[in-house]
Design an enzyme around this catalytic site. Structure first.
Site, PDB file in Angstrom:
ATOM      1  N   ASP A 101       0.837  -1.207   0.000  1.00 50.24           N
ATOM      2  CA  ASP A 101       0.000   0.000   0.000  1.00 50.24           C
ATOM      3  C   ASP A 101       0.871   1.256   0.000  1.00 50.24           C
ATOM      4  O   ASP A 101       0.565   2.246  -0.671  1.00 50.24           O
ATOM      5  CB  ASP A 101      -0.934  -0.013   1.222  1.00 50.24           C
ATOM      6  CG  ASP A 101      -1.800  -1.255   1.244  1.00 50.24           C
ATOM      7  OD1 ASP A 101      -2.344  -1.615   0.178  1.00 50.24           O
ATOM      8  OD2 ASP A 101      -1.928  -1.888   2.302  1.00 50.24           O
TER       9      ASP A 101
ATOM     10  N   HIS B 212      -5.298  -3.646   5.555  1.00 51.00           N
ATOM     11  CA  HIS B 212      -4.960  -3.956   4.160  1.00 51.00           C
ATOM     12  C   HIS B 212      -6.172  -4.524   3.411  1.00 51.00           C
ATOM     13  O   HIS B 212      -6.210  -5.690   3.059  1.00 51.00           O
ATOM     14  CB  HIS B 212      -3.772  -4.927   4.102  1.00 51.00           C
ATOM     15  CG  HIS B 212      -3.410  -5.299   2.689  1.00 51.00           C
ATOM     16  ND1 HIS B 212      -2.882  -4.393   1.790  1.00 51.00           N
ATOM     17  CD2 HIS B 212      -3.544  -6.464   2.002  1.00 51.00           C
ATOM     18  CE1 HIS B 212      -2.694  -4.981   0.630  1.00 51.00           C
ATOM     19  NE2 HIS B 212      -3.091  -6.243   0.717  1.00 51.00           N
TER      20      HIS B 212
HETATM   21  P1  NAD Z   1       0.069 -18.445  -5.357  1.00 53.13           P
HETATM   22  O1  NAD Z   1      -1.097 -19.345  -5.447  1.00 53.13           O
HETATM   23  O2  NAD Z   1       0.786 -18.086  -6.612  1.00 53.13           O
HETATM   24  O3  NAD Z   1       1.149 -19.028  -4.345  1.00 53.13           O
HETATM   25  C1  NAD Z   1       0.809 -19.489  -3.096  1.00 53.13           C
HETATM   26  C2  NAD Z   1       1.761 -20.604  -2.725  1.00 53.13           C
HETATM   27  O4  NAD Z   1       1.428 -21.050  -1.423  1.00 53.13           O
HETATM   28  C3  NAD Z   1       1.675 -21.834  -3.659  1.00 53.13           C
HETATM   29  O5  NAD Z   1       2.957 -22.136  -4.157  1.00 53.13           O
HETATM   30  C4  NAD Z   1       1.141 -22.928  -2.764  1.00 53.13           C
HETATM   31  O6  NAD Z   1       1.662 -24.212  -3.066  1.00 53.13           O
HETATM   32  C5  NAD Z   1       1.629 -22.449  -1.405  1.00 53.13           C
HETATM   33  N1  NAD Z   1       0.907 -23.036  -0.285  1.00 53.13           N
HETATM   34  C6  NAD Z   1      -0.416 -23.258  -0.136  1.00 53.13           C
HETATM   35  N2  NAD Z   1      -0.657 -23.849   1.052  1.00 53.13           N
HETATM   36  C7  NAD Z   1       0.534 -23.981   1.663  1.00 53.13           C
HETATM   37  C8  NAD Z   1       0.952 -24.515   2.899  1.00 53.13           C
HETATM   38  N3  NAD Z   1       0.083 -25.033   3.769  1.00 53.13           N
HETATM   39  N4  NAD Z   1       2.271 -24.498   3.185  1.00 53.13           N
HETATM   40  C9  NAD Z   1       3.152 -23.972   2.328  1.00 53.13           C
HETATM   41  N5  NAD Z   1       2.833 -23.459   1.138  1.00 53.13           N
HETATM   42  C10 NAD Z   1       1.531 -23.475   0.811  1.00 53.13           C
HETATM   43  O7  NAD Z   1      -0.434 -17.104  -4.628  1.00 53.13           O
HETATM   44  P2  NAD Z   1       0.311 -15.683  -4.538  1.00 53.13           P
HETATM   45  O8  NAD Z   1      -0.075 -14.840  -5.692  1.00 53.13           O
HETATM   46  O9  NAD Z   1       1.739 -15.925  -4.264  1.00 53.13           O
HETATM   47  O10 NAD Z   1      -0.414 -15.052  -3.247  1.00 53.13           O
HETATM   48  C11 NAD Z   1      -0.246 -15.632  -1.987  1.00 53.13           C
HETATM   49  C12 NAD Z   1      -1.051 -14.894  -0.937  1.00 53.13           C
HETATM   50  O11 NAD Z   1      -0.557 -13.553  -0.782  1.00 53.13           O
HETATM   51  C13 NAD Z   1      -2.537 -14.735  -1.276  1.00 53.13           C
HETATM   52  O12 NAD Z   1      -3.306 -14.965  -0.120  1.00 53.13           O
HETATM   53  C14 NAD Z   1      -2.659 -13.274  -1.688  1.00 53.13           C
HETATM   54  O13 NAD Z   1      -3.946 -12.761  -1.499  1.00 53.13           O
HETATM   55  C15 NAD Z   1      -1.660 -12.637  -0.763  1.00 53.13           C
HETATM   56  N6  NAD Z   1      -1.183 -11.308  -1.166  1.00 53.13           N
HETATM   57  C16 NAD Z   1      -0.967 -10.400  -0.165  1.00 53.13           C
HETATM   58  C17 NAD Z   1      -0.513  -9.141  -0.473  1.00 53.13           C
HETATM   59  C18 NAD Z   1      -0.272  -8.138   0.618  1.00 53.13           C
HETATM   60  O14 NAD Z   1      -0.129  -6.953   0.311  1.00 53.13           O
HETATM   61  N7  NAD Z   1      -0.166  -8.530   1.872  1.00 53.13           N
HETATM   62  C19 NAD Z   1      -0.247  -8.797  -1.809  1.00 53.13           C
HETATM   63  C20 NAD Z   1      -0.465  -9.737  -2.795  1.00 53.13           C
HETATM   64  C21 NAD Z   1      -0.938 -11.008  -2.459  1.00 53.13           C
HETATM   65  C1  LMR Z   2      -2.922  -6.548  -3.105  1.00 56.30           C
HETATM   66  O1  LMR Z   2      -3.180  -5.529  -2.463  1.00 56.30           O
HETATM   67  O2  LMR Z   2      -2.483  -6.506  -4.270  1.00 56.30           O
HETATM   68  C2  LMR Z   2      -3.099  -7.885  -2.455  1.00 56.30           C
HETATM   69  O3  LMR Z   2      -3.732  -7.773  -1.211  1.00 56.30           O
HETATM   70  C3  LMR Z   2      -3.725  -8.911  -3.327  1.00 56.30           C
HETATM   71  C4  LMR Z   2      -5.180  -8.638  -3.619  1.00 56.30           C
HETATM   72  O4  LMR Z   2      -5.973  -9.563  -3.434  1.00 56.30           O
HETATM   73  O5  LMR Z   2      -5.513  -7.548  -4.054  1.00 56.30           O
END
Ligand code: NAD
Ligand code: LMR
Length: 335
Positions: free
Chosen positions: A167, A194
């Protein structure tokens, strides 16, 4: 002679020798985040854990000539415990991402269990580590981790972080597009939580508060609050922000490491167990904190707010209250 050069280049002081573990390291965020941390000179042990592909990602990264060793772990051979033992910093991007039309809260049912399980493993294997939660919905997953750590008797409020850095990055980038500045020099304070209305950028505290017309400022705030939706829509079903999030996560982890190493004036916004609105029943809130050798060193208040920002904070608090309760109730119900 070669060995002398090698010894000099690879010698590391205690303050620059940290183990970082990434849980969910083979995912969309996990892979570029692992790459960026392989490039961080404070990391000497990079442990990558995922249900799949972690060993491949680790083998790939291990050829990069920086001083860290990289280990990959999956469920086999007690991989999660081994990935976590002696970790100084744990990053958790494990979980499912959004598809168009979903809110972050729609991810709760799947990600709450994943995060709870990983938090239990952290409590058992690296109770003193700084834990940085990326998995959504962050407003609820961070309370889940706190409840698990509390139940295990190892909760330290100075060392649990919800990563809201994306953010801040978005706010810095988007404001620079309006005022024509260098985005790398911007530093907008973004507080609250967030998701949507809980993301509160404090534009009145920037040097542009009087120069950006109200209409543009309102649009800017909307864009920062819904920056995640922009990426989810553009990826059209293939996930949410990964690359910008990896940069955000690497910056945040880098700051945590800088704090641990005793560097001064390390400031980041983050969603933590916070006293700021506890008297109103809001147990977690994102604001700027100074990071130090024990994790959070000082929690900064919100500063002077405009009337509109006061209203935004009030709205954010109502949603946060529900999101936090949902996380806490989940752990109670699944103890
Ligand atoms: P993705 O599906 O590409 O990757 C997630 C990974 O987690 C996969 O490789 C999967 O195998 C692994 N996984 C699932 N369960 C697991 C477990 N029990 N132990 C270990 N690994 C496990 O998803 P992504 O795009 O990398 O996003 C991941 C998370 O981050 C989502 O929840 C998304 O919403 C969040 N996210 C948060 C922010 C933020 O600003 N905080 C920003 C973007 C995404
Ligand atoms: C973001 O802000 O990009 C992440 O929290 C992923 C989402 O679901 O938007």
């Amino acid at each position: 002679m070669f060995s002398r050069i090698a010894a000099r280049n690879f010698s590391s002081s205690a303050a620059n020798a940290y183990k970082v573990s990434i849980l969910g390291a083979a995912g969309g965020i996990g892979q570029p985040l692992s790459l960026l941390l392989k490039l961080n000179g404070k990391v000497t042990d990079l442990s990558l854990y995922d249900l799949k592909l972690a060993k491949g990602v680790a083998a790939d990264l291990s050829h990069i000539p920086t001083k860290s060793v990289v280990h990959g772990f999956t469920l086999a051979d007690d991989g999660l415990s081994r990935a976590l033992q002696n970790a100084d910093v744990v990053l958790i991007p494990a979980g499912v991402p959004r598809k168009p039309g979903m809110t972050r809260d729609d991810l709760f049912n799947t990600n709450a269990s994943i995060v709870k399980g990983l938090a239990e493993a952290c409590a058992e294997n690296c109770p003193s580590a700084a834990i940085c939660v990326i998995s959504n919905p962050v407003n609820s997953t961070v309370p889940i981790v706190r409840e698990v750590l509390k139940r295990k008797g190892v909760f330290n409020p100075q060392k649990l972080f919800g990563v809201t850095t994306l953010d801040t990055l978005r706010a810095n980038r988007f404001i620079s597009e309006i005022v024509g500045s260098d985005p790398a020099r911007e530093d907008v304070s973004v507080v609250g939580g967030h998701s949507g209305v809980t993301i509160v950028p404090l534009i009145s505290q920037t040097q542009y508060s009087d120069t950006i017309p109200k209409e543009k400022a309102d649009a800017l705030i909307q864009r920062i609050q819904h920056g995640g939706d922009e990426v989810v829509k553009a990826k059209d079903g293939a996930g949410s922000a990964t690359l910008s999030m990896a940069q955000a996560g690497a910056r945040f982890a880098g700051s945590v490491l800088s704090g641990l190493a005793g560097e001064q004036d390390v400031l980041e916004a983050t969603y933590i167990d916070s006293p700021l609105f506890k008297d109103e029943g809001i147990e977690f809130f994102a604001s700027r904190v100074t990071l130090g050798p024990q994790g959070v060193k000082e929690i900064h208040g919100l500063g002077l707010l405009s009337v509109a920002e006061e209203d935004m904070i009030a709205t954010a608090k109502e949603t946060l209250r529900k999101n936090i309760k949902k996380g806490i109730d989940f752990v109670k119900a699944n103890a």
